[in-house]
Design an enzyme around this catalytic site. Sequence first.
Site, short mmCIF file in Angstrom:
data_model
loop_
_atom_site.label_atom_id
_atom_site.label_comp_id
_atom_site.label_asym_id
_atom_site.label_seq_id
_atom_site.Cartn_x
_atom_site.Cartn_y
_atom_site.Cartn_z
N HIS A 1 1.86 4.30 -2.92
CA HIS A 1 2.00 5.76 -2.74
C HIS A 1 3.43 6.20 -3.09
CE1 HIS A 1 -1.87 6.73 -1.01
NE2 HIS A 1 -1.73 5.93 0.03
N GLU B 1 -4.56 7.60 -3.70
CA GLU B 1 -5.03 6.36 -3.08
C GLU B 1 -5.25 5.26 -4.11
OE1 GLU B 1 -5.05 6.24 0.12
OE2 GLU B 1 -6.21 4.45 0.64
N HIS C 1 0.84 -1.21 0.00
CA HIS C 1 0.00 0.00 0.00
C HIS C 1 0.88 1.26 0.00
CE1 HIS C 1 -3.75 2.25 1.13
NE2 HIS C 1 -2.85 3.09 1.61
N GLU C 2 1.75 1.36 1.00
CA GLU C 2 2.60 2.55 1.06
C GLU C 2 3.57 2.56 -0.13
OE1 GLU C 2 1.61 4.74 3.03
OE2 GLU C 2 0.36 3.43 4.29
#
Lengths: 500, 500
Positions: free
Chosen positions: B266, B292, B262-263
């Site tokens: 980003h 996102e 997830h990170e």
Amino acid sequence: MSQWTEFESKMFELRDLAGATGILSWDQETFMPPKASASRGEQLGTLQALYHERLTSPRLEALAAELGGKADLSPIQQASVRNLAREQTRAKRLPSEWVRELAETQATSVEAWKVARKEHKFDVFAPHLEKLIRLRRQQAELLGSPSGEAYDALLENFEPGMLTGRLEPLFAELRAHLVDIVKKLAAAKAPDTDWVAQRKWDLGAQQRLSEVLLAEMGFDFEAGRQDRSTHPFTQGAGYQDVRLTNRFAEDDPFSSIFSALHEGGHGLYEQGFAPALHRTFASGAPSMGIHESQSRLWENLVGRSEAYWQGHVSHLQRAFPEAMLGVTAKQVVQAINKVEPSLIRVEADEVTYNLHILLRFELELGILRGELNVRDLPAAWNEKMEKYLGIRPPNDGVGVLQDIHWAWGEFGYFPTYTLGNLYSVCIFEAAQKALPTLDADLTAGKLLGLREWLRTHIHAHGFTLGAEERVQAATGQALSVGPFVRYLKQKFGALYGVAL
Amino acid sequence: MSQWTEFESKMFELRDLAGATGILSWDQETFMPPKASASRGEQLGTLQALYHERLTSPRLEALAAELGGKADLSPIQQASVRNLAREQTRAKRLPSEWVRELAETQATSVEAWKVARKEHKFDVFAPHLEKLIRLRRQQAELLGSPSGEAYDALLENFEPGMLTGRLEPLFAELRAHLVDIVKKLAAAKAPDTDWVAQRKWDLGAQQRLSEVLLAEMGFDFEAGRQDRSTHPFTQGAGYQDVRLTNRFAEDDPFSSIFSALHEGGHGLYEQGFAPALHRTFASGAPSMGIHESQSRLWENLVGRSEAYWQGHVSHLQRAFPEAMLGVTAKQVVQAINKVEPSLIRVEADEVTYNLHILLRFELELGILRGELNVRDLPAAWNEKMEKYLGIRPPNDGVGVLQDIHWAWGEFGYFPTYTLGNLYSVCIFEAAQKALPTLDADLTAGKLLGLREWLRTHIHAHGFTLGAEERVQAATGQALSVGPFVRYLKQKFGALYGVAL
């Protein structure tokens, strides 16, 4: 809004900018990913430009002038106004073109110095050094020197209030003593220290030990940290945020131990400012020399003492059970106090260290006074090494090119190391008088009494007095070489069984 | 100096200040010693005030106005002027007294929220929330909303260009689908996932694995890092300095794996801005939702796919040889895709997650429109939970008080999570079309092709188009719920053997 309130809010802003700059610089040397290097340079440049702009704003200048003479301000307020005004005056005298040219010259100069040092070619570095010296002479003119001595103006960057005319006789006296002690010790039998590099010293154990020793001396890990970097340093961002760094080598446990005590000494100073100084220009040390006195006190007066190791050899034995097999406290004390003329300043022992500094001081002064040319530096360096330490560098990489300071054109910085050593003995002796059980406490690892004494008499006051005045207030003694020389003679005379 | 050059130098300064703020915020959550908290707040406050002052300076305003209409600027220059002017206008509309009151109210509100959540007492938090909502209503008035809908003005903080009137029908449509899917899946047999928490997952192995997976997806560790923090986050300080964080729990290896993906999603966005955008206002994402979409794409579309785990179960087996004994790829895929109505948003699965968001969106809108009172929030919350997910929180701590967002008074933020999910499927399907071997590549761990496609079509462009326009340009599709709902039906229909 009163004048003070307006002054204060502008002062707070400057201190916050300096704190932010501190964290960015620390990050640059510890955790920053390598590709971020260029953009970090931009960020630091912008923060520095903003700092300069706000510091030298006409409104803040007017406020500092108006508040300068006011007797109804507290001592901390008065010191804040005084110190800020001093910084302001100096900043205003340096035009932004000069600042930019220096920064650019430093950047290219450091690169040339790296090549020159690696390839032992002073010629590669010489033209850059010449340009830097031209810029420093300009700086001295711009800043002005009441004595007419250009070196004074540069010294003021690091050691406010100190004058070349004070240093010269002091350092000449010290040199004579040191050369004599070195000669006498050279005739004595040197201790065997080969066992250190022959054994393997676990890196994780070194790191844990360094943290234990820092905590023992009272370094507050809730208000600071220890991380790794190529060269150890201390970077504060306020008294509750003090970052130390260290590095660890498998063939030498003492390097990281003494770096921890050294940077820990700086760190205790930073953590010791009175809370009332927070965000004011009265926080911070009055000079580099007095800051260095604290690192040297913990590294040398405490950390290289017999009393300390009588109690702490057990720490080594627990941390390195194999490597320490059969090693006694006495052997440790001998190993960490071996006196030996050597080429590299940062590896020098307590006796020879200051000769490295005095040599640099004399060369810097010769250059700035126009009595020595940059091209003649290597020869002059080697000649002095021979004269003071009896050794000659086989090449300029381990001689005149060894330090980064001149690659930044920093003249006037080196003397603060020796001043730190001189102050450190004075201060430690005063603490000894005030704390009759200090020797036993070092052995027992009860170091908080010493930290408290230093905090009360030195750290807490920040920059409310000048360095010399502060040391005099704390110790009752004026700056002199006497205590330091006595300390060396006593300690090394006993260790080597030689009459010094 | 041309207008553009002057504008550019002021823009660079703002970006540098933002980068410095980014590092200080990152440090605050990772390495900062606890006692530094108050002074860090002061430093961040000063940097933000300086940023505001420089952003809204009359000269920069004039420059932005003059450059605004110029056709001879490049697209990046035009976007920079447009984006800076937009931020400027909004910043100028918020008086500093309002900014200060919000910051103070947020600080006390967060403390009250912590107590309220812990003790399950909504009443402790309610008066603070009421004050925050009053401030947000004021903000909406100050910023202005052409549509007359206050929520639009707040949405604009996170999702520039998005309107409530667009979201309402979109979200209503999505809700109907999701409630239906949840009901149908509830009737199916749930997979056994108890084995995960019953085994012990080595923390060091988790950290190394997360780094391997990040490197595999093309996260550049020379231009970024992964450290630990309480809650995972991504903080950029420029495209060559992207800091991710993660946390590791012994009873669950998947939490840190999905946080890394997830990170990392980003992080790839931040690292993917074209170098020409560096220090301009055209760097950065056009909205939170599109940012996102990248984290969700890597976490869910890649990381929770069967294709990925067919190839990556061997990574798990190597990292956790004992805990993974006898576990198949299929069991892993079932465990990480278990659909189960649950109370806590951040622990929700792909199907139920957006119902948590839709519920919050509806309540926020009700409050801002004056159709719902703060005191009635807990009841309204519980009622919607029952209606959408079929479960009722046993207390407000795991209900209306679970998120920190409202303790900051952040209204308009939650919808960006769902927009991110909607965009992510659109974007992934376009990548699938362009990369015919994508499924096999996920299995083989050849993820650089996907990263490259995303970089070329999304990341590199920064904020030169709005979020919707950018997704449309990359995928040829307008924003709708269709692709996302189809994706869910297909994936979970197959996994659960149920016709959706």
